[in-house]
Each structure stands twice: as structure tokens, then as C-alpha cells.
Scaffold this motif. Structure first.
Motif, short mmCIF file in Angstrom:
data_model
loop_
_atom_site.label_atom_id
_atom_site.label_comp_id
_atom_site.label_asym_id
_atom_site.label_seq_id
_atom_site.Cartn_x
_atom_site.Cartn_y
_atom_site.Cartn_z
N GLU A 38 0.83 -1.20 0.00
CA GLU A 38 0.00 0.00 0.00
C GLU A 38 0.87 1.25 0.00
O GLU A 38 1.90 1.29 0.66
CB GLU A 38 -0.92 0.01 1.23
CG GLU A 38 -1.91 -1.13 1.26
CD GLU A 38 -2.77 -1.17 0.00
OE1 GLU A 38 -3.37 -0.14 -0.34
OE2 GLU A 38 -2.82 -2.22 -0.63
N SER A 40 0.52 3.97 1.52
CA SER A 40 0.67 4.50 2.88
C SER A 40 1.39 3.53 3.80
O SER A 40 1.72 3.88 4.93
CB SER A 40 -0.71 4.81 3.47
OG SER A 40 -1.44 3.60 3.65
N ALA A 44 -6.34 0.30 5.06
CA ALA A 44 -7.34 1.33 5.39
C ALA A 44 -8.15 0.88 6.60
O ALA A 44 -8.43 -0.31 6.77
CB ALA A 44 -8.28 1.56 4.21
N PHE A 48 -12.53 4.73 7.13
CA PHE A 48 -12.20 5.48 5.92
C PHE A 48 -13.20 5.16 4.81
O PHE A 48 -13.64 6.05 4.07
CB PHE A 48 -10.79 5.17 5.43
CG PHE A 48 -9.69 5.54 6.37
CD1 PHE A 48 -9.87 6.46 7.39
CD2 PHE A 48 -8.44 4.97 6.24
CE1 PHE A 48 -8.85 6.81 8.26
CE2 PHE A 48 -7.40 5.30 7.10
CZ PHE A 48 -7.61 6.22 8.11
N ASP A 72 -8.63 4.06 -1.91
CA ASP A 72 -7.54 3.09 -1.89
C ASP A 72 -6.18 3.69 -1.56
O ASP A 72 -5.14 3.11 -1.86
CB ASP A 72 -7.48 2.34 -3.22
CG ASP A 72 -7.13 3.23 -4.40
OD1 ASP A 72 -6.94 4.46 -4.20
OD2 ASP A 72 -7.03 2.72 -5.52
N GLY A 73 -6.20 4.87 -0.95
CA GLY A 73 -4.94 5.49 -0.54
C GLY A 73 -4.03 5.85 -1.69
O GLY A 73 -2.84 6.05 -1.50
N LYS A 75 -3.55 3.89 -4.43
CA LYS A 75 -3.03 2.72 -5.12
C LYS A 75 -3.48 2.66 -6.59
O LYS A 75 -2.71 2.25 -7.46
CB LYS A 75 -3.46 1.44 -4.41
CG LYS A 75 -2.84 0.20 -5.00
CD LYS A 75 -2.33 -0.69 -3.95
CE LYS A 75 -1.56 -1.84 -4.59
NZ LYS A 75 -1.42 -2.93 -3.67
#
Length: 82
Positions: A38, A40, A44, A48, A72-73, A75
Motif C-alpha cells: 500500500e 501508505s 485502510a 475510511f 484506496d490510498g 493505489k
């Protein structure tokens, strides 16, 4: 388009890797490896994803329809390129 006359918006949420009981049922090494993929470096929180759903349910978004909201941060933007 079939539901526009009824003023029903149709949207979707596309969550990325999320920390849930199902993903936590994997061996901890596997869960950690997934998190490393990920952007991050972590999964998650279900909150979120819930916040994104709440956003789409808000009256202020009544003109938003036919959309997929990626949660999805980042992605989906290319992630780590692995």
C-alpha cells in the motif's frame, strides 16, 4: 440513466486493502506483506470506507451520479509500481 426520473443517484465505492476481520484472518506475515504494497504502508481503516459512503449519501452530493469513488490510498494511481 434508468433511475434519473426518480432522482436516484447510482454510485459505487471501490475500497482498497482494508483492515477487516477477514483480512486479519490471514497469517500476520501475509497481512504485513499486503500492507507493504500500500502507498501508505498500511491497510485502510473501515472508517475510511464508511466516510466515503457517507459522503456519497449526503444531500450536497445529489448531482453526483454514475461515479466510482476509489478509496484506496492512491493505489489506483499506480501504487508502488511493483
Amino acid at each position: 440513466m434508468e433511475l434519473r426520473d426518480a432522482r436516484i443517484a447510482v454510485n459505487s465505492v471501490a475500497p482498497g486493502f482494508t483492515d477487516t476481520p477477514m483480512t486479519r484472518s490471514a497469517p500476520s506475515e501475509m497481512f504485513s506483506a499486503w500492507e507493504e504494497l500500500e502507498p501508505s504502508g498500511k491497510a485502510a481503516s473501515p472508517d475510511f470506507i464508511a466516510n466515503a459512503i457517507s459522503f456519497l449519501c449526503a444531500p450536497a452530493t445529489q448531482f453526483v451520479t454514475g461515479q466510482t469513488l476509489f478509496v484506496d490510498g492512491g493505489k489506483s494511481l499506480g501504487g508502488l509500481g511493483i
